[in-house]
Design an enzyme around this catalytic site. Structure first.
Site, PDB file in Angstrom:
ATOM      1  N   LYS A 201      43.743  43.675  44.591  1.00  0.00           N
ATOM      2  CA  LYS A 201      44.774  43.117  43.712  1.00  0.00           C
ATOM      3  C   LYS A 201      45.682  44.277  43.338  1.00  0.00           C
ATOM      4  CE  LYS A 201      46.406  39.720  41.123  1.00  0.00           C
ATOM      5  NZ  LYS A 201      47.152  38.597  41.706  1.00  0.00           N
ATOM      6  N   ASP A 257      31.908  38.822  44.508  1.00  0.00           N
ATOM      7  CA  ASP A 257      31.017  37.845  43.878  1.00  0.00           C
ATOM      8  C   ASP A 257      31.612  36.449  44.022  1.00  0.00           C
ATOM      9  OD1 ASP A 257      29.091  36.684  42.323  1.00  0.00           O
ATOM     10  OD2 ASP A 257      29.631  37.690  40.458  1.00  0.00           O
TER      11      ASP A 257
END
Ligand code: NAD
Length: 366
Positions: A201, A257
């Site tokens: 990101k 995750d």
């Protein structure tokens, strides 16, 4: 650093620490142990020792990752784990929660590389919530960094500032942590279709700008692998829009995750997917990706195949027993082709079976 390509030891007796955990853990691990026992009878030199982790460890010792378990896991060559947790433990102080046991064993054993294949068995293509054409033939591998990032970063906490509560965590990676996981991912990609997508990101988070910079540096050592980059929000979308565009995905702990759970659902059932978490010497912890499923615990309903396939990954990555690993994987394919289905993957016209009967079928197919 060469986790996947390093020379494997030729171990005379391979020691496996078996930590069944809570909920369905003991039921599913029992089936994987039966498979290992069957291979043992055929000459595989493994020795199994049992220990406690998670809620059952809290019940027995007050700690989710007791000293004795740490000793057992440290001395073993590999760990086979079921799952931890359950509603009974949700109100315990945070340091006693079963999930803390999992974080502790990963950290203590330095298991920084989490490999999660998301493979769609053709027999289960209808179990996916996506259209057949979108998922048929899906075979991707998510490499998730497991010991760093916001899950471990300090400072962290909840405190009162200017009269109101504030919660905060720290997203942090140093370049050597990024470099070692990048190597694992490039090596995994080199052994597969040679494509690696690094997810970050970087448009918002400096920590992941560094991630991208370091991955680009490491790429110079792997000219045979085509590297691409994707922002995590786009990656979450692309995984359901066109998942087959990916070969290997590498990402940090928190993004990994979330994305690996998303990828798992493309395949229809989380009861099918194994995982490996490796250190720098191929020592590994092997576990199904799902949790302890308290809603079906003790009912002979759980699908043991993810745990059985985790044992196959253990034989491949830690013990270099490719033939034994393939024997297990072929047996799983065979039982699916024969129509055996636990409830989570059942369809009309198939043969419904419970946890133990699925184990019986795999043993018969081996
Ligand atoms: P879960 O994965 O345990 O269950 C989600 C759903 O999938 C449930 O409906 C469950 O019945 C089903 N399911 C899971 N594994 C299955 C299997 N092998 N066969 C058939 N169905 C299966 O997730 P959850 O309900 O969010 O969490 C339950 C507990 O597990 C919580 O305490 C959570 O903290 C813990 N947990 C542990 C791990 C781990 O040990 N690695 C991972 C995730 C959650």
């Amino acid at each position: 650093m060469a986790v996947l390509l390093s020379d494997f030891k030729n171990l005379s007796m391979m020691k496996i620490a078996v930590l069944s955990g809570d909920g369905i853990g003991p039921e599913i691990v029992a089936q994987a142990v039966r498979v290992l026992d069957a291979l043992k009878k055929d000459g595989l030199a493994v020795e199994l020792e049992y220990g406690l982790i998670g809620g059952c460890a809290v019940d027995a010792t007050g700690k989710p990752y007791p000293e004795a378990t740490h000793r057992l896991a440290s001395q073993a060559d590999a760990v086979l784990l079921g799952a931890v947790g359950g509603p009974r433990y949700d109100t315990l102080p945070r340091h006693q929660r079963p999930e803390r046991g999992l974080l502790a064993i990963r950290k203590e054993l330095n298991l920084f590389a989490n490999l999660r294949p998301a493979l769609l068995y053709p027999e289960l293509a209808n179990a996916s919530s996506l259209k057949y054409d979108v998922v048929a033939g899906l075979d991707i591998m998510i490499v998730r960094e497991l010991t760093g990032d916001i899950y471990f970063g300090e400072p962290r906490g909840i405190e009162v500032r200017d009269g109101q509560r504030v919660g905060y965590n720290t997203m942090i990676y140093n370049e050597s942590e990024i470099r070692r996981i990048a190597h694992v991912a490039f090596q995994a990609a080199a052994k597969r279709q040679g494509r690696l997508c690094s997810v970050d990101k970087m448009n918002v988070l400096e920590c992941t700008q560094l991630w991208r910079d370091v991955v680009i540096e490491v790429a110079k050592e792997y000219p045979q692998v085509a590297l691409s980059h994707m922002l995590v929000d786009n990656a979450a979308m692309q995984l359901v829009r066109n998942p087959k565009q990916f070969d290997v995905i590498v990402t940090g702990n928190m993004f990994g995750d979330i994305l690996s759970d998303e990828a798992s659902m493309l395949t229809g059932s989380i009861g099918m997917l194994p995982s490996a978490s490796l250190d720098e010497n191929n020592k590994g912890l092997y576990e199904p990706i799902h949790g302890s499923a308290p809603d079906i615990a003790g009912k002979d309903l759980a699908n043991p195949l993810a745990t059985i396939l985790s044992a196959a990954m253990m034989l491949r990555y830690t013990f270099n027993q490719e033939e034994a690993a393939q024997r297990i994987e072929s047996a799983v394919k065979k039982v699916l082709a024969q129509g055996f289905r636990t409830k989570d993957i059942d369809e009309p016209g198939m043969k419904p079976v419970g946890t133990k009967a699925m184990g019986d079928a795999v043993l018969a197919a081996m």
